[in-house]
Design an enzyme around this catalytic site. Structure first.
Site, PDB file in Angstrom:
ATOM      1  CE  LYS A  82      43.159  31.437  49.112  1.00 17.41           C
ATOM      2  NZ  LYS A  82      42.597  31.818  47.806  1.00 17.41           N
ATOM      3  CB  SER A 157      43.902  35.500  47.256  1.00 20.32           C
ATOM      4  OG  SER A 157      43.017  34.444  46.920  1.00 20.32           O
ATOM      5  CB  SER A 181      42.875  33.340  43.984  1.00 21.01           C
ATOM      6  OG  SER A 181      42.759  34.723  44.186  1.00 21.01           O
TER       7      SER A 181
HETATM    8  N1  GLN Z   1      42.678  38.937  42.374  1.00 17.04           N
HETATM    9  C1  GLN Z   1      41.263  38.799  42.236  1.00 17.04           C
HETATM   10  C2  GLN Z   1      40.574  39.620  43.287  1.00 17.04           C
HETATM   11  O1  GLN Z   1      41.239  40.315  43.948  1.00 17.04           O
HETATM   12  C3  GLN Z   1      40.889  37.354  42.335  1.00 17.04           C
HETATM   13  C4  GLN Z   1      40.965  36.834  43.702  1.00 17.04           C
HETATM   14  C5  GLN Z   1      40.564  35.417  43.806  1.00 17.04           C
HETATM   15  O2  GLN Z   1      40.519  34.705  42.819  1.00 17.04           O
HETATM   16  N2  GLN Z   1      40.230  35.004  45.031  1.00 17.04           N
HETATM   17  O3  GLN Z   1      39.403  39.584  43.445  1.00 17.04           O
END
Ligand code: GLN
Length: 491
Positions: A82, A157, A181
């Site tokens: 990532k 994400s 994410s």
């Molecule tokens: N979707 C969540 C956010 O927008 C979690 C994102 C993540 O785990 N990086 O914060």
């Protein structure tokens, strides 16, 4: 035969490589071919190495093997990373204009650990800017696509990592999870995603979003593969003060039993209420039945603070983000505006031009929540809720060994559907956030498909540092079902 190698799991590919049936060069060629066929549709990667470079790395591995027949778990295995995890000499963009040209001078601890094993580096994967989002649409490089339906989000994400694994563009990937994410895109793309216990895997070299929540973990094609990769990632790291020094077991020991006998499985009723799509609910209920078949004892439990989790998370995560992202000022590194109107204006313009709208929204929210006069009402309150959530789990784990819930309230939704409605987007995390706030290990595994052919995920949450239990249960379920055999059409 070489062309079909990309279909195999890490464990299977490793088997062929270790026995000498295929070389690193065969693996590299197979994956490069696959990427050339599907990447233009899936758009999983932000940065990829040159073809020649991959082939050369593979050659080096094959040449060294001639004198040295020992192999390591990741040797020659095509891995994607990532793009918020630092890689020496390879740009690490975080999906942001701010870091579009940032080339780290060092490797994250997890990258160094994988490098030591001589994996094949396939590329850096797409993500919501700085990990903020649930759909990968908040990337300055454009969204990645769901391999099961290219018009749908791959989740986020870590959407690029999950899509790359599902589309066979790598055998496994590293993702990061702050509020879901890893698990959420794994569910959307029909692959396995494991968020380890907070502190189990080093965060050194991970670009910080919300430091008290961020964790790195594996996204793979099978539960066994997740255990193999976790073995490489999990270790104490003196460079990360939040890294745990608890000893790490060999996680592959726990992916052997095909039952869950003697385990009690908690089903928290708050995770099956309003907002849960009926198809998702039906598949998760069927999975719970399957655990019963596998010898587990099912127990309904209650986690009463669940309804406050999203509110607490979006205060804590944004507060930490506003502080972590203060470092991007156009001076130290990263983007700097072309405007030259004094220092203050330079800061302002740099941040105005360098960050996207979701990141700005979070910085504003977080700064507000931390400002004097509001601190107690928002941040202090959210921290208290976090403590209550952790206590809820503690008392649940007195009676049960792990919990089973949905991962996402719906299957993957169409691209663009929630982009204009941040609140709706935040609600996609309603089932993943609690484990993040409590720092628990949690895994997402495939548990079926919607009528429209989109994957549905099942979440198992365990006690802190008991990745072993959720891996064991996930493996037993995976072996008892056929979901992992279905492949995305990519069209
Ligand atoms: N979707 C969540 C956010 O927008 C979690 C994102 C993540 O785990 N990086 O914060």
């Amino acid at each position: 035969m070489a062309t079909a190698l990309f279909k195999l799991t890490l464990k299977e590919l490793q088997g062929l490589f270790t026995s000498g049936d295929v070389g690193a060069i065969d693996i590299a060629r197979s994956y490069l071919l696959r990427i050339s066929q599907v990447e233009s549709k899936v758009k999983a990667y932000i940065t990829m190495p040159e073809r020649e470079q991959v082939l050369q790395e593979a050659d080096t591995i094959d040449a060294s093997l001639k004198q040295w027949r020992k192999t390591q778990p990741l040797m020659a295995m095509p891995l994607a990373i990532k793009d918020n995890i630092c890689t020496t000499g390879i740009r690490t963009t975080c999906g942001s204009t701010m870091l579009e040209h940032f080339i780290p001078p060092y490797n994250a601890t997890v990258v160094a650990a994988c490098r030591e094993q001589q994996f094949l580096f396939m590329g850096k994967t797409n993500l919501d800017e700085f990990g903020m989002g649930s759909s990968t649409e908040h990337s300055v490089f454009g969204p990645s696509r769901n391999p099961w339906n290219l018009e749908c989000i791959p989740g986020g994400s870590s959407g690029g990592s999950a899509a790359a694994v599902a589309a066979d563009e790598c055998v496994a990937a590293l993702g990061t999870d702050t509020g879901g994410s890893i698990r959420q895109p794994a569910a959307c793309c029909g692959v396995v995603g494991l968020k380890p216990t907070y502190g189990r895997v080093s965060r050194y070299g991970l670009v910080a979003f919300a430091s008290s929540l961020d964790q790195i973990g594996p996204i793979t094609k099978s539960v066994t593969d997740a255990a193999i990769l976790l073995n490489v990632l999990a270790a104490h790291d003196p460079r990360d003060s939040t890294s745990s020094d608890q000893p790490t077991p060999d996680y592959t020991r726990f992916v052997k039993k095909k039952d869950v006998k003697k385990l009690t499985i908690g089903v928290p009723k708050e995770f099956f209420s309003e907002g849960l799509d009926p198809e998702v609910e039906q598949h998760v209920q069927a999975a719970i039945e399957e655990f019963k078949e596998l010898g587990g004892t099912i127990k309904e439990i209650s986690l009463p603070t669940t309804e406050w989790a999203i509110a607490a998370y979006y205060i804590i995560a944004t507060a930490e983000a506003s502080s972590n992202l203060a470092r991007y000022d156009g001076v130290k590194y990263g983007y700097r505006t072309k405007e030259r109107k004094g220092l203050l204006e330079m800061y302002r313009q740099t941040r105005a031009e360098g960050f996207g709208s979701e990141v700005k929204r979070r910085i504003m929210l977080g700064t507000y929540a931390l400002s004097s006069g509001y601190y107690d009402a928002f941040y202090g309150k959210a921290q208290s809720v976090r403590t209550l959530i952790t206590r809820d789990f503690d008392s649940a784990f007195q009676d049960v060994d792990f919990l089973v819930t949905p991962v996402m309230p719906t299957p993957a939704f169409p691209l663009g559907e929630k982009l204009q409605d941040p609140l709706q987007m935040y609600l996609s995390d309603m089932y993943t956030i609690s484990a993040s706030l409590a720092g628990l290990p949690a895994i997402s595994i495939p548990c079926g498909f919607s009528r429209a052919g989109l994957p549905i995920g099942l979440q198992l949450m365990g006690r802190p540092f008991e990745e072993s239990t959720i891996l064991r249960a996930a493996y037993a379920y995976e072996q008892a079902t056929q979901w992992r055999k279905k492949r995305p059409p990519i069209r």
